[in-house]
Every structure is written in C-alpha cells, then in structure tokens.
Design an enzyme around this catalytic site. Sequence first.
Site, mmCIF file in Angstrom:
data_model
loop_
_atom_site.group_PDB
_atom_site.id
_atom_site.type_symbol
_atom_site.label_atom_id
_atom_site.label_comp_id
_atom_site.label_asym_id
_atom_site.label_seq_id
_atom_site.Cartn_x
_atom_site.Cartn_y
_atom_site.Cartn_z
ATOM 1 N N SER A 249 0.841 -1.199 0.000
ATOM 2 C CA SER A 249 0.000 0.000 0.000
ATOM 3 C C SER A 249 0.875 1.247 0.000
ATOM 4 O O SER A 249 1.978 1.238 0.547
ATOM 5 C CB SER A 249 -0.872 0.030 1.254
ATOM 6 N N ASP A 250 0.369 2.314 -0.625
ATOM 7 C CA ASP A 250 0.989 3.607 -0.361
ATOM 8 C C ASP A 250 0.804 3.875 1.129
ATOM 9 O O ASP A 250 -0.041 3.261 1.785
ATOM 10 C CB ASP A 250 0.348 4.711 -1.218
ATOM 11 N N TRP A 251 1.588 4.771 1.666
ATOM 12 C CA TRP A 251 1.660 4.952 3.127
ATOM 13 C C TRP A 251 0.333 5.499 3.685
ATOM 14 O O TRP A 251 0.020 6.667 3.562
ATOM 15 C CB TRP A 251 2.844 5.856 3.454
ATOM 16 N N GLY A 252 -0.435 4.590 4.253
ATOM 17 C CA GLY A 252 -1.729 4.989 4.783
ATOM 18 C C GLY A 252 -2.855 4.875 3.762
ATOM 19 O O GLY A 252 -3.935 5.418 3.970
#
Length: 741
Positions: A249-252
């Site tokens: 995932s992208d961060w968050g």
Amino acid sequence: MPRLIFCLALLATSATAFTLRSWTDAYTLANNAVVQMTLDEKAGILTGVGQFSSRCVGDTHPVSRLGISSICFQDGPAGVRATKGVTGFPTGINAASTFSRRLLRARGVALGEEFRGKGVNVYLGPAMDIMRNPKGGRGWESFGPDPYLNGEGAFETIVGVQSVGVQACAKHFAANNQEHWRYGASSNLDDRTMNEIYAYPFYRSIDAGVTSIMCAYNRVNGTSSCHNANLLGNNGLLRKHGFMGYVVSDWGATHDTAAENANAGLEMEQPGDFIVIGGGVYNNLISGLKPAAKSGKISSARLDEMVSRVLAGWYRLGQDTGYPSPNFDAQHSDGSGSLNENVSVRSSAHTALAREIVSASTVLLKNNRLTLGTGGPTIRGLPVATSQVKNMAVVGLDAKMPGKDCGDLNTCNKGTITTGWGSGSNSLEFVVPPIDAITAVVGDSALISQSLSNNLDDGVAAARGKDLAIVFVNANSGELGAYTVVDGNMGDRNNLDLWFKGGSLVERVAAVCNNTIVVVHSTGPVRMPWSNHANISAIVYAGAPGEQNGPGLVDVLYGAYNPRGRLPFTLNDDESAYGTEIVYNSLGFPNIDYTEKLLLDYRYMDAHNIAPRFEFGFGLSYTTFAYSGIMTSFTSSDGKSTFTTQFTVTNSGSVTGTEIAQLYLSFPESANEPRRVLRGFEEVDLAVGQSKQVQIALNQRELSIWDVASQSWVVPLGTFTIHVGASIKDIRLTETFTSLA
Ligand SMILES: *[C@@H]1O[C@H](CO)[C@@H](O)[C@H](O)[C@H]1NC(C)=O
Ligand SMILES: *[C@@H]1O[C@H](CO)[C@@H](O)[C@H](O)[C@H]1NC(C)=O
Ligand SMILES: *[C@@H]1O[C@H](CO)[C@@H](O)[C@H](O)[C@H]1NC(C)=O
Ligand SMILES: *[C@@H]1O[C@H](CO)[C@@H](O)[C@H](O)[C@H]1NC(C)=O
C-alpha cells in the site's frame, strides 16, 4: 559547529555482485520459509512496524530464527531521501527529457547502488503516474503524459535498479493523477483508457521483472485502489499481465478492513500504523490480519500466498545473503541520533552521471544565433562565446542556492529549483546553483552583474545595456499531505504561470537587453507568451534537474555539451489546450471522470487542431540533422512478430551532436486511436557529416489496441502509417503498411 565528516564507504561501488534467482527458485525458497512460520510471523512480514518506529520510511518485522531480515523501504524516485551523503539525481521528468534508454538505465543502476549502499531493500520508485494534467503536483516524479515514454522510463529504471540487487516498487497504481482530494477522489475511467494509458507503464514494469507495485491513495471507479480486485486480484489487470511480485500500500492508503484489502489482492500494508487517513488496518486487534485469519475471513492459502509473494522478491534478488543492513535513520535525516552511521554513498562517477543527465535533459527551445562571420564566435544566442561578452547580467531568484530542505519545510523554493517538494524530493545537500557554475566558467572573462531576486527594477538595472543577460525563472509543485502548501499551491499548481512574477521579469529584462537568454526551471509545462520577443535570443527549458543543476546547464550554455534534450510534454499557454482539469473544489471526495479517454497532451491538441507553443518531442541542437531512406519489414520468431522501421540519420551541420529520432504511429481509422502516438525513439550520436542507420522495432503490443471484448491486445486490421522525425510536428519520413489478418 564541526563540519560533517563522512566515512569513505565503498559500498556503493563494490560488493554489489549477487545471483539473480528465477521466480521459480525464489518461490520455492519463499514457500519453504512460509510453512515454518507462525501466524504472528506471517502478519509481521505483511505489516510495517509503524511510521515513527521505522528506521527507513517503512520496515517489516524480521523473522530472525529463519534468517529473514526486516525489509527496508525508502523514498524516492530520484535519490535516497531523508539522509545525507547521497546524490540528488535529476528527477523523473528530466530523465524522460533525455529520451535515452542508455541514460535511463545508467541512472537506475546508480540509484540502485546508492540505495544498496544505504542498506535499503526496496527503492520506492519509479513513479509512472501519467501527467494527466500539466498542473498535477507530482507529475515531475514520473515521465510525463505519454504512456509509451513512461513505460520505457519505468522499464529501464527498474532493470537498472534491480541489476544491483535492489527491489524496485512501481507506483502509484492506479490513475493517481492529482493531489487535491487524493485520499479518496475516485478516478473513473473505462477499461481501454486504463489499459492503454494508465496501466501501460505498469505492464512495462512487469516486463522488467519488478518485484513490487504500490497501490495508490485514490479510488478507481469508486473502490479504493488498495482494495480493488479489478486492479490487484488474481484476475485483475496486474496478475493477468504476469505480475509475480507483491502489492504494497501507499503509506496509509488502506481504507477498508484487513480482510477486504487482503482478499482484493493487497499483500503488504505500510507503514503499519495510522497515517493521515485510513491505514493501520492489518495490525488492528479486532479486524486486522490475525483475527481475520483466525476466523477464516482470510483463508490460510491466501495468507501464505501473500507472505510468499513478499519473500519471493527478496529471494529473487538475493537479499537473503550478504545484503547490507540500513546504516541511516530516516527519523533523523540530519544525520543526528545514534543509528546514523553517516555513510556516504556518493561517488565521482555518480556526480558525473547526474551532470550528464542534466545536460542531456536540457531542452533548447529557441536559438536566434548571430555569429561574427560564418562559423565565427556567437554574438547573440547560444552557445555563449566568452570572447564576445565583457559585461553580463545574471537575473532571478532561480539562479541562486536554494534552502536545503525540500521535504516538510520546503525552503527549497527560495532559490533554484532542483526537485519538487514532498516524498519524491531528494537531497539538496550538494546542490550547485547556476550562479556558482556560471561564475566558475566565466572567470575573469567578463564582469557579472547579479540580481538574484525577482525584483523587477533590480533585474532591469542589472541587465540594461549588457552584452548578455541570463534570466532564470521557475515554477514548482509537489505532494499534498504532511507537506507544506507553497505560495498558495496545495501540491498541484494553481495555474501555468511562472512563479514570483517570472513572466514579467523576462519581459522587463528583454526590453533593455537585446541578448536575453531565458532559463526555465519547472516541474511541468509553463506559459511562455513572450517566447517570440525579438530580444530573447535563446530559451532553455531545464526542468527539475537535481543537484548538478548549475554544472549540467552551464555545459550546454557555454558549448561544452551540445543540447539534445526533448520536451516530454507539450508547452501551451492555454490550460484548456490540455483538455483535462484538476478538481480543486469539491464537497467531499470528488468523482473525476476521465472523459478525455485516450486524448492527453499532444493527442488532444492533435485531435482539436490546437497549435502548441513548443510541441512534444521538440528540442534544438547546435547542429542539424537530415533523415533519409525509410524501409519497413516484418520478422517473426518464436511465434512473435516484430515490425522494424529502418532509416538513416545524418549530421548535416558543423558540430558533433546527438539526434533523438522519434517514431509516431497512426493506426487504421477503424481502431479509433489518437491521430499519432509515440511508439519509438532512439538517440543517435553523430560526428560532423556522419550518417548512421537506425532501427526501431515494434512488438505486438506496441502495434495493438486494448480490445475490450476479448480483453486482450489486438493488432487492428488495415493501413498503418509510420512517421519518423525530430518531434511530433517535425516529421521527415513516412511509410505505410497493412496489417495482416
Ligand atoms: C471502471 O468502470 C468502467 C466503466 O464501467 C469499466 O469499463 C472499467 O473496466 C472499470 N475499471 C476497473 C478497474 O474497475
Ligand atoms: C553522524 O553525524 C552526526 C551529525 O554531525 C553526529 O552527531 C554523529 O555523531 C555522527 N555519527 C557517527 C556514527 O559518526
Ligand atoms: C544590442 O545591445 C548592445 C549593447 O547595448 C549594443 O551595442 C548593440 O548595438 C545592440 N544591437 C542591436 C541590433 O540593437
Ligand atoms: C531590445 O533591446 C534594446 C536594447 O538593446 C531596446 O532598445 C529595444 O527596445 C528592445 N526591443 C524590444 C522589442 O523590447
């Protein structure tokens, strides 16, 4: 304060030998490890340790008893971020401007060496988000609005990075094209547009053997990118195109429950805890990975598949043996703290490469050259002849040293632009600004009047009556999020204007100096309504070139390097010429309908007969090139057919130079494709009078459209036209051929 002293580490240039394993062997090792793991261990590999406990920007939990280290993930596409002793490489958009597979690959290798030298397992790049709109905040991290150029940029970067054993992470999947509302805006696009434009560079990443792909913050068709089985699932776009690695995932960017994400095809969540919005779903005690696995909401087969896919990339690149551990601490980017070992991974070879890419990406847009007699020194225009300039001016904020932080504080806008802001920014520790490089090359040959601000009156005073005035102007953009809003621009630019009244500065200086040379540093297209001004003898578009900003530029301005860079997008003064918009204002997360479909940038302008100011692929040289003798042929081997175009390029001018020969394809009308699309380019180095034969091969996918009915790449039947030339508007040779049933 003592100066920083770095250990002379040779890590970056040696000890990078490793054995690349086949995917089959890598999976065998991964599966063997997975069967020995507890649920806690499995969950720990799929979940980051948390953003503030993380030594890199993301780390997984190690499984020491099985010899599995923490996997370190670090930004970003143009150099190791949040540490010292690294090279600030030219950004993605500049790498694209070179139209050079050789330089794209070499940049990838050098990036890989520095990431490895710092002990990073996964380079968070390349970015390959299509520059759907020229104002998009992070467009400069990628390779522009053209899918083919993005695909080639991604391919060469990944092959380069992974060649030294560092994993690449292709990002951000999918259709992540603006910063406003990015945590939930929905990019709504049809299947063909997705495949031919937005997913296309990711398919080239898969061709390159990329070990990981990052899913994006935004939603696609209303469903979060990280929870989107049409994108990530075993029957989704990536897997159907042969993707063997893992999705992180992208961060968050995880917005839904652990089971929903895992079952839709997400493998790893980073950074593992709550960040900005969403995030932290895998380690949630009630609905996270472990409870979901125990209750059967995530099957044990799926859980094991997830872990295997993560470990396969690690084994494939030999990261299980002799891989360096992180020697820096992203939480202390200034080098402080007990974990920073202050290892420098810079090298003279990397500095030289960065400088060469700056020169090769510098685009000469205008050159009204006047020489003293035939072949004599330059009186006006470029290259500057030092013997003819006794009094000169350097004007503009953009010529001077910027502040050194282009991350959270964003002081980097107070001087020359080397990178945009946000997580894709890179090190400004060693920036050489234009004024320093100009001062060095000019030496005692001329007096330099400096006005290193955008104060209009001061600029005019410095430039009036001078033999030469070089005016530096810029525009910047960056990432939304934890990052600052700069000059009212929230990531995406508000308009295509130059910043700090740059356009007025150019016009005011040109009114008092008949040899005004304009240098533009920008993360993307800007308006240049002044380009035809009679006193502007030359215009140079230099992009966002990284730390070797000044030296690479001066090599071009003073003739040590013959310019050959090309625009990786179209320059147009009118925003409406691009046919897309950034959605700035919305009541809640907007739906962004990609109604333009395949018509981006030059494709849109071509379809609507809109004349550009400077067209896609355009760029001048100090020499001239002639094209001749086009021939085409089909060859077939291993059931794969290749279509080859062959032609000759000659250096018809008076200095050694490099031509970027480009191939544009027109499909049969029934295919409903844009009028012409880029499908090939080749750099051709030529001595004066020299000719070389160039071959550009197109494979089946490059001759295809995405056929929605059959869900496959299909070569349409009918007559194709091949256009070969120096830009999309400067076609020198054409040839037609008919596809066979
Ligand atoms: C999005 O919706 C469009 C229109 O229904 C469809 O053509 C396309 O395949 C969908 N894409 C994804 C990734 O779901
Ligand atoms: C690294 O540099 C920082 C900042 O100068 C210093 O405080 C620290 O002691 C250095 N660490 C090592 C291991 O040399
Ligand atoms: C250009 O400006 C220079 C310096 O002021 C002057 O000497 C020269 O005559 C001018 N040339 C033209 C064509 O105006
Ligand atoms: C060009 O520069 C000269 C000074 O060298 C000035 O007299 C003239 O007005 C300028 N031309 C324009 C169009 O601004």
